[in-house]
Enzyme design. Structure first.
Site, PDB file in Angstrom:
ATOM      1  N   ALA A   1     137.442 -11.052  17.078  1.00  0.00           N
ATOM      2  CA  ALA A   1     136.712 -12.034  16.291  1.00  0.00           C
ATOM      3  C   ALA A   1     137.619 -12.656  15.226  1.00  0.00           C
ATOM      4  CB  ALA A   1     135.496 -11.397  15.638  1.00  0.00           C
TER       5      ALA A   1
ATOM      6  N   LYS B   1     131.041 -10.635  26.220  1.00  0.00           N
ATOM      7  CA  LYS B   1     130.812 -10.022  27.534  1.00  0.00           C
ATOM      8  C   LYS B   1     131.286  -8.567  27.504  1.00  0.00           C
ATOM      9  CE  LYS B   1     135.227  -9.973  27.965  1.00  0.00           C
ATOM     10  NZ  LYS B   1     135.916  -8.663  27.920  1.00  0.00           N
TER      11      LYS B   1
END
Length: 319
Positions: A12, A94
């Protein structure tokens, strides 16, 4: 669209945070983490970032419209549903779930909330995949006979979250989603049967998978591993030509994104995209979808990919 991130994951900080910051129509405004040190890494490119000490506080923030979730795999379903119930749009890493049936719960929450929710399957937003789909479905290689996918890297670190069974680790959950979803996206076809599946394990997680499948009109083969020299490619092989993607999954990181088209006349053409960033394109497409535009990989698409993964584990018989 004002974005918040649940958790200060390395990915992130290095990829999706900067992508949100760079995307048109998007602004990174909040982060949930109890680590001031980790928060600093995000504040270096988003200095006005609000930092919440827990995930629930971020979901309660009225200044956040959408949430990106990079949490460990086993937490994806619960926090995606919680975020939808809190009135946020949700883009979840995912695999969004570890079994196809779990995605039904997310679909129900999406429909009840009226918010946008999707798996962060970024590759379908890259122009190389849009072009590959156009060529394969448009008949540029004649009748498609076979698809061959390779995606491998070497990560033997037992402390890495991808190698922990209790958090949903394993090679297929991590990168098998790309090997399976890429073929489904380009061709628009679904597997009829998994005809062969060898899945090897270390420490309770799958580290090597060799898969063969029947898609009705064409056959499919894949090698997915987290214990091999890095390699990635996709070949769509028709009776009058072929399309090859040389860096399909980590475009311009593994190698330059390139599509090679070969035809029966011996003609070979190359198309390259040295500047396209599929993470930025994903954020922009997600924002447009929240306003009513079509989205390349809705939850129903993600459910199909997970269903294929479930078929592979079932065929291997050793999960």
């Amino acid at each position: 669209m004002r974005w918040g991130i649940l958790g200060a994951a390395h990915f992130a900080r290095t990829q999706m945070g900067p992508a949100i910051h760079a995307a048109k129509g998007a602004e990174l405004v909040a982060l949930a983490t109890s680590s001031a040190e980790k928060a600093e890494g995000f504040q270096s490119f988003a200095p006005g970032l609000r930092v919440h000490r827990d995930y629930d506080a971020l979901l309660a923030d009225p200044g956040v419209d959408a949430v990106y979730i990079p949490l460990p795999n086993h937490l994806h379903v619960d926090w995606t549903v919680k975020a939808l119930e809190a009135g946020k749009h949700v883009l979840c890493e995912k695999p969004i779930a570890l079994q196809a049936a779990q995605i039904d719960r997310i679909i129900a929450a999406r429909d009840a909330s009226g918010k946008m929710a999707a798996e962060a399957f970024m590759i379908v937003h890259h122009p190389q995949f849009v072009r590959a789909r156009e060529l394969v479905r448009g008949g540029a290689i004649g009748r498609l006979r076979h698809v061959e996918v390779v995606f491998t890297y070497n990560n033997p670190d037992r402390a890495n979250i991808r190698n922990k069974p209790e958090t949903g680790g394993g090679g297929l959950p991590d990168i098998g989603v790309y090997a399976f979803g890429a073929a489904r996206f380009v061709t628009g076809a679904e597997p009829v049967a998994v005809t062969h599946a060898r899945v090897d394990y270390e420490g309770g997680v799958d580290v090597f998978a060799q898969v063969a499948a029947d898609f009705g009109d064409f056959t499919y083969g894949a090698v997915v591993s987290t214990r091999m020299q890095p390699a990635q490619s996709i070949l769509f092989h028709g009776d009058t030509g072929l399309v090859r993607l040389t860096s399909p999954f980590n475009a311009n990181v593994y190698d330059m994104a390139e599509l090679v088209l070969e035809t029966e006349a011996g003609k070979r053409t190359h198309e390259r995209w040295p500047a396209a960033n599929h993470y930025v394109l994903q954020v922009e497409a997600f924002g447009a979808a929240a306003q009513g535009a079509d989205y390349a990989c809705p939850l129903e698409f993600s459910r199909g990919t997970q269903a294929m993964m479930d078929m592979v584990f079932a065929a291997a018989g050793n999960r």
